[in-house]
Scaffold this motif. Structure first.
Motif, short mmCIF file in Angstrom:
data_model
loop_
_atom_site.label_atom_id
_atom_site.label_comp_id
_atom_site.label_asym_id
_atom_site.label_seq_id
_atom_site.Cartn_x
_atom_site.Cartn_y
_atom_site.Cartn_z
N GLN A 1 94.52 -24.94 4.58
CA GLN A 1 93.09 -25.13 4.25
C GLN A 1 92.86 -24.94 2.73
N ASP A 2 93.68 -24.30 1.89
CA ASP A 2 93.55 -24.39 0.51
C ASP A 2 93.69 -25.87 -0.09
N PHE A 3 94.58 -26.44 0.46
CA PHE A 3 94.98 -27.90 0.25
C PHE A 3 93.83 -28.94 0.53
N ALA A 4 93.41 -28.60 1.80
CA ALA A 4 92.27 -29.55 2.20
C ALA A 4 90.85 -29.31 1.33
N LYS A 5 90.92 -28.17 1.02
CA LYS A 5 89.53 -27.90 -0.11
C LYS A 5 89.77 -28.41 -1.32
N GLN A 6 91.04 -28.37 -1.73
CA GLN A 6 91.32 -29.14 -3.27
C GLN A 6 91.15 -30.64 -3.02
N ILE A 7 91.46 -31.15 -1.69
CA ILE A 7 91.25 -32.73 -1.77
C ILE A 7 89.73 -32.97 -1.53
N ALA A 8 89.00 -32.14 -1.00
CA ALA A 8 87.56 -32.50 -0.96
C ALA A 8 86.97 -32.20 -2.10
N ASP A 9 87.28 -31.13 -2.97
CA ASP A 9 86.97 -30.90 -4.47
C ASP A 9 87.18 -32.19 -5.23
N CYS A 10 88.12 -32.77 -4.96
CA CYS A 10 88.42 -34.00 -5.82
C CYS A 10 87.50 -35.16 -5.43
N VAL A 11 87.48 -35.38 -3.93
CA VAL A 11 86.58 -36.40 -3.58
C VAL A 11 84.98 -36.17 -4.27
N ILE A 12 84.74 -34.57 -4.03
CA ILE A 12 82.99 -34.32 -4.61
C ILE A 12 83.04 -34.70 -6.16
N VAL A 13 84.16 -34.46 -6.93
CA VAL A 13 83.98 -34.84 -8.30
C VAL A 13 83.84 -36.35 -8.57
N ALA A 14 84.86 -36.98 -7.87
CA ALA A 14 84.71 -38.42 -7.80
C ALA A 14 83.36 -39.12 -7.59
N LEU A 15 82.73 -38.44 -6.46
CA LEU A 15 81.55 -39.00 -6.18
C LEU A 15 80.38 -38.58 -7.12
N GLU A 16 80.51 -37.49 -7.43
CA GLU A 16 79.43 -37.02 -8.68
C GLU A 16 79.58 -37.82 -9.96
N ARG A 17 80.84 -37.91 -10.56
CA ARG A 17 80.85 -38.93 -11.55
C ARG A 17 80.41 -40.49 -11.35
N MET A 18 80.72 -40.95 -9.88
CA MET A 18 80.03 -42.16 -9.79
C MET A 18 78.63 -42.46 -9.45
N SER A 19 78.08 -41.10 -9.44
CA SER A 19 76.43 -41.24 -9.22
C SER A 19 75.85 -40.71 -10.46
N ASP A 20 76.55 -40.48 -11.40
CA ASP A 20 75.83 -39.66 -12.64
C ASP A 20 75.05 -40.78 -13.30
N ALA A 21 73.91 -40.29 -13.47
CA ALA A 21 72.78 -41.17 -14.03
C ALA A 21 73.01 -41.35 -15.60
N GLN A 22 74.08 -40.59 -16.10
CA GLN A 22 74.11 -40.79 -17.44
C GLN A 22 75.29 -41.93 -17.71
N MET A 23 75.90 -42.21 -16.65
CA MET A 23 77.03 -43.11 -16.79
C MET A 23 76.33 -44.42 -17.41
N PRO A 24 76.85 -44.96 -18.36
CA PRO A 24 76.18 -46.14 -19.01
C PRO A 24 76.03 -47.32 -18.25
N PRO A 25 74.95 -48.11 -17.87
CA PRO A 25 75.25 -49.50 -16.96
C PRO A 25 76.26 -50.16 -17.17
N GLY A 26 76.88 -50.72 -16.08
CA GLY A 26 78.11 -51.55 -16.33
C GLY A 26 79.28 -50.99 -16.34
N THR A 27 79.50 -49.67 -16.64
CA THR A 27 80.70 -48.87 -16.60
C THR A 27 80.76 -48.24 -15.24
#
Lengths: 151, 123
Positions: free
Chosen positions: A93-119
């Protein structure tokens, strides 16, 4: 990519991040673990009780005494298996949660409005979030497979 | 009873480790990250051994080991890393920081107890 399409993509990533976070929070099956530990503790108590009865009634027939001893052995074996199951499941369960955390962080960064356009969030950025060799190995396998398909 | 300090940000892991260690005759102190571990050690806790995860918020396992080794009473306390990380680079990093041993998740309860008992036997 047009500004509108990029904004939509970021919105989708933000929603997906929330969805995965919701799923991760539901992974805490603490009731199931609590039941396993309580059952194990109860078995331990029963085993002690049987041992006490054995000590306090030395006149019991050999058949009864043998059955009590067999019950104590069986309880110990079931307890060992319950503890093993709970420990291995907790780690899974701990391992599955860590993988989910990784997906969440990646999606949050991809959704970040502060990310400059084109990056863009690159696969190397994703790899930096991993917490196990299994994740890194799978990452490499996928990259190789996709390169093979593209060639 | 020897005290084992368990550090992991997963509440389920902390409870599971505590259950196994208590069942084997150890007293268990817990923390959800390295910072809580340092606070306990600085506050006078003298565990016979420490079990720590690597990936934790606030202060991770490597950071915890480095800071713990600066506390006089914990300089030689065995620290076992229990983590999903199995890579050699992380292992070397933990060893350089002062880790005494390493267990990769998923570990078996017997593996865990065998390592803990070697480092601090229950009398």
């Amino acid at each position: 990519m047009s500004g509108m399409a990029e904004a939509n993509e970021k919105l989708v990533c933000a929603i997906l991040a929330e969805q995965v976070a919701h799923l991760r929070d539901k992974m805490d099956a603490s009731d199931a673990f609590d039941l396993l530990w309580r059952t194990s503790a109860l078995l331990s108590w029963l085993s002690g009780l049987l041992a006490d009865i054995n000590r306090q009634s030395p006149q019991a027939s050999p058949v009864v005494e043998r059955e009590r001893n067999e019950a104590i052995s069986e309880i110990a074996e079931i307890r060992r298996k319950l503890d093993h199951l709970a420990f291995v499941e907790a780690q899974r369960q701990d391992f599955a949660k860590q993988i989910a955390d990784c997906v969440i962080v990646a999606l949050e960064r991809m959704s970040d409005a502060q990310m400059p356009p084109g990056t863009h969030f690159a696969s190397a950025d994703l790899a930096a979030l991993y917490v196990s060799e299994d994740q890194r190995r799978l990452h490499e396998e996928v990259l190789q497979r996709l390169k093979g398909q593209a060639a | 009873m020897p005290i084992i300090l368990v550090l992991d940000d997963s509440a389920t892991m902390v409870m599971s480790l505590s259950h196994i260690l208590k069942g084997a005759g150890y007293e268990v102190e817990t923390g959800m990250n390295g910072r809580e571990g340092i606070t306990k050690l600085s506050g006078g806790l003298k565990p016979a051994a420490i079990l720590t995860d690597l990936n934790m918020p606030e202060l991770d396992g490597i950071g915890f080991i480095k800071e713990a080794r600066k506390i006089a009473s914990a300089r030689f306390t065995p620290i076992i890393v229990l983590t999903t990380e199995s890579g050699g680079r992380k292992r070397d990093e933990a060893r350089a920081a002062g880790a005494s041993g390493w267990l990769t998740k998923p570990a078996e309860p017997n593996q865990l107890l065998s390592v803990v008992k070697q480092l601090c036997p229950v009398k």
